[in-house]
Design a protein around this motif. Structure first.
Motif: not given
Length: 519
Positions: A27, A70, A124-125, A128, A151, A385, A401-402, A405, A408-409
């Motif tokens: 992460t 992602t 990241v995903p 998590q 993160v 989260s 989770t993907s 992410t 958010r991106n």
């Protein structure tokens, strides 16, 4: 009725601790790389003999590749196994980082950054998802506190670390710094992580993926290049927005009519997950837009050198760290939505104070406001989260989770673009307004003390007046941007009603989980 079985990976012990460390290193490695290279761009430009437009592709290529890749992380992990996917992506990201540090020209750099984005999108995903599976439900708030530190701290600490590495060593080290993290992650995952059962019957929805990739990729390029190209004054940006709209249209039209869509829309039947996505959009917009504004304010308006500005920005990370240390325990007694509302309110208060900043704002004020803002971010991120996966079925966790992410991106890209565009336009507009008052009839300019310093009949005096106008115009433009972000937060706070009760669910399942572990 017997207690639900607890996965071996969710039982406290050495193995779980090592998996946690590996998830954290992955992460941190990916989160740092989103911002650490920014400050090194001017140094890369000279070494790689690149133009300003070419060097910007060092950032754009990574962002676009990571955004596109992602989306299929959930499918890839379900099809080939989460452990295998995590290891390959961690190793690929590490190798691509080393290649970036060894790049000899701009073409190589862009290619290797694309590879970084492709492999880094999953880190990241997947980290998590691993953290969520490694902790029982009643411990998930603690797990998300640990994971959230990586993160949140990565983007905050990235510019400071990047500046120090570039000045103390060279720009190559902003990429080489990933090597130890990557080695630890790969070896740790090989030794301690359990593999999930691959689903070999899964088929890939190529049409849905290509349509979504075109939509996301075109949108990201437009957002990243919009400021340089003049937004809708540029035919390139207009074409990119049109292509993005077409891509998204075909993606949704196809996904809503096919039997096996690329994105599992059953995710959005879960009320808590929908609430998590909504507030993750808020966090993406607010966190990254304020970060994009803070550094240029400290350097261009107040005049701090980059290292000093980085140290001041790091105090926001201190506030986030403190919040994440305590929020896991608070969630046992306080509703997640209450913590989210409190965190957003603190962030709004900090932005209100920032609207009054000037070029004379002192260090104590900057540090105090930064800590308050970081603390507010921490209070929001961990409950968010946690609650997003509170009632989501386990088989949808990696997909969830993907998706979280991804939103958010995309939100962070939109937030940064809006903030910088408003800042640039605001500074231009306020400069024009203030310039109207620079006339021979302005009594303030005729005062003896002022006229001795700013002699409008000389070139030096006019240059000094213009410099002062520019600073004042920037201060007003920054203040307007902070007001805009603050207003967005205040409008989003009532949406917390979407989120269900977290305290009841955690308490209800804590006792059965503990009983199952004992048995």
């Amino acid at each position: 009725m017997s207690a639900p079985a607890i996965s071996p990976s969710a039982v406290p012990g050495f193995r779980r601790n090592m998996v946690t460390i590996c998830a954290m290193t992955a992460t941190i490695m990916q989160a740092l790389d989103t911002t650490i290279a920014n400050v090194a761009l001017p140094y890369m430009q000279g070494t790689l003999s690149a133009s300003q437009d070419q060097i910007n592709w060092v950032l754009t290529s990574y962002i676009v590749a990571a955004a596109i890749m992602t989306a299929p992380v959930g499918w890839i992990a379900n099809r080939f196994g989460r452990k295998r996917t995590f290891i390959i992506c961690s190793a690929g990201f590490t190798i691509a980082s080393v290649l970036c540090g060894l790049a000899q020209d701009i073409n190589q750099m862009v290619l290797f950054r694309l590879l970084q984005g492709v492999f880094g999108a999953a880190l990241v995903p997947l980290s998590q998802a691993v953290m969520l599976d490694s902790y029982a439900l009643h411990e998930r708030a603690k797990a998300m506190s640990i994971w959230g530190m990586g993160v949140m701290m990565g983007p905050i600490m990235g510019p400071s670390l990047g500046a120090w590495l570039t000045e103390a060593y060279s720009w190559h080290w902003v990429f080489f710094v990933n090597l130890p993290f990557g080695i630890i992650t790969v070896l740790g995952l090989l030794a301690f992580m359990d593999e999930t059962k691959p689903n070999t019957e899964l088929t890939f929805d190529w049409f849905g993926f290509v349509a979504l990739a075109i939509g996301i990729g075109s949108l990201q390029i437009a957002l990243d290049r919009g400021e340089d190209q003049g937004w809708l004054e540029s035919s390139e940006i207009i074409i990119e927005f049109i292509i993005a709209a077409i891509g998204f249209y075909y993606f949704f039209a196809h996904s809503l009519t096919t039997a096996r869509p690329f994105v599992r829309f059953e995710l959005f039947k879960d009320k808590n997950f929908v609430g998590g996505c909504v507030f993750m959009i808020v966090m993406g917009l607010v966190l990254y837009s304020t970060m994009a504004l803070a550094s240029p304010y400290l350097q261009n308006v107040i005049g701090y050198p980059i290292i000093t500005a980085g140290m001041l920005l790091a105090t926001r990370g201190c506030g986030t760290f403190v919040a994440m240390m305590i929020v896991g325990r608070l969630m046992r007694y306080v509703e997640a939505r209450t913590l989210i509302i409190t965190g957003l309110s603190l962030t709004a208060v900090s932005l209100f104070r920032m609207t009054g900043w000037t070029d004379q704002t002192g260090v104590p004020e900057i540090v105090g406001v930064s800590i308050m803002q970081g603390f507010g971010f921490g209070l929001v991120f961990v409950p968010l989260s946690t609650v997003a996966f509170l009632s989501l079925p386990g088989y949808l966790r990696t997909d969830g989770t993907s998706m979280l992410t991804l939103v958010r991106n995309v939100a962070s890209s939109i937030g940064i673009s809006i903030a910088i565009a408003q800042l640039t336009e605001g500074a231009r507009r306020y400069h024009a307004i203030l310039n109207e008052h620079i006339t021979p009839f302005n009594h303030a300019l005729q005062m003896p003390d002022v006229s001795r310093m700013i002699n409008m009949s000389s070139d030096a005096g006019r240059a000094m007046a213009d410099a002062m106008l520019s600073i004042q115009a920037q201060i007003l433009a920054f203040s307007h941007d902070y007001q805009l972000v603050m207003s967005f937060i205040l409008v989003s706070i009532p949406l917390a009603v979407i989120i269900g009760s977290s305290k009841t669910a955690l308490r209800a399942q804590a006792a059965p989980a503990d009983h199952a572990v004992i048995e």
